[in-house]
Design an enzyme around this catalytic site. Structure first.
Site: not given
Length: 313
Positions: A158, A253, A283
């Protein structure tokens, strides 16, 4: 593709749980709640050789790095610098402890997890500066640590994936030896939100638009650096010479297209790239191995095999 069954069940549970959204909390409250969430979704940590915390020089004083040593290193001396996600606001060494233990166990490499400064206490570019300093430190000190400075990889998930990508650009030509490989897991790479997945999946768990805006507001403050490649790696001028990349995204995501676009950019510059989109999931699935077993298990095996090949070939 539609959501896989495990992800669909998780979303049903999340939608019915009476929890306050993270973006409605203070940063400190959100950090605590995020750690509690991961306790429910993480796998049991595998056994490794040893774990210890180090204090290393940083741009604003000592930084903490957690070192995970494998039970059997095999004499390879491979090392991985890991940079955690959390929008540069939440997440820390503890939240990604299981992830790093697993990475150490599966690759037989020594993993270093960076405890970089978080916003809003430390806004952009503090996290970038810490990531760059950690990579430079590991490259310079690898031999003294009993590691091979020519067998270093960098990885991040991320926001940490974006920081890893930026650290490679910012340290070009300044390391003791070229980084052997980079792994970017559903990376955050473009704050502009211009790609279709950011719009099409704007309300999608685990990372709805409200959460993204909350992260950016704390990290970037009032003046977002929309022309600074340290915030948007797509703005760098030169991608040649970067290490081989494995980029993993999730089909549901909002950040999916950022990872795919960056994979194309690297490939166009001649960088060897392996790209994989885990179509049916969301995600953050790499921290949800207890409930998203299929996506986590497949990707865990893929990451480990790819990194072993790059570090030890």
């Amino acid at each position: 593709m539609p959501l896989d069954r495990e992800t669909e069940a998780l979303l049903h549970w999340a939608s019915s749980a009476p929890a306050t959204p993270l973006w409605c909390l203070s940063p400190e409250e959100a950090r605590n709640e995020y750690r509690r969430m991961l306790l429910k979704t993480e796998i049991a940590a595998p056994v490794i050789g040893e774990m210890s915390d180090l204090a290393v020089p940083g741009p604003d004083g000592p930084m903490r790095l957690r070192r995970y040593s494998p039970a059997k290193a095999g004499g390879t001396g491979g090392a991985i610098l890991f940079i955690h996600g959390g929008g540069c606001v939440i997440g820390d060494i503890e939240s990604h402890d299981v992830f790093c233990r697993t990475l150490c166990h599966d690759t037989a490499a020594t993993v270093f997890s960076l405890d970089y400064r978080l916003a809003p206490e430390h806004q952009f570019p503090a996290a970038v500066e810490d990531s760059v300093a950690a990579l430079e430190w590991l490259s310079q000190e690898a031999t003294a640590l009993g590691l091979d400075q020519e067998r270093i990889a960098i990885a991040g998930d991320s926001a940490g994936g974006g920081l890893a990508a930026v650290a490679l650009h910012e340290t070009k030509g300044r390391l003791a030896a070229p980084v052997r490989a980079q792994v970017l897991i559903y990376p955050a790479l473009d704050l502009r939100g211009r790609l279709p997945s950011r719009k099409d999946l704007a309300d999608h768990f685990l990372l709805p638009q409200d959460m993204i805006q909350w992260f950016f507001g704390h990290y970037f403050g009032l003046a977002w650096p929309i022309a600074d490649p340290r915030a948007i790696p797509a703005l760098y001028d030169d991608y040649t010479g970067l290490p081989p990349a494995l980029i993993v995204t999730a089909g549901h995501d909002p950040l999916r297209d950022e990872g795919a676009e960056y994979a194309d950019t690297l490939a166009a510059a001649g960088v060897p790239v392996d790209y994989e989109c885990c179509e049916g999931t969301i995600h953050g699935f790499m921290n949800m191995g207890r409930v998203l077993r299929k996506a986590h298990g497949h990707t865990r095996r893929r990451l480990a095999a790819w990194l072993r090949a790059k570090l030890y070939e």
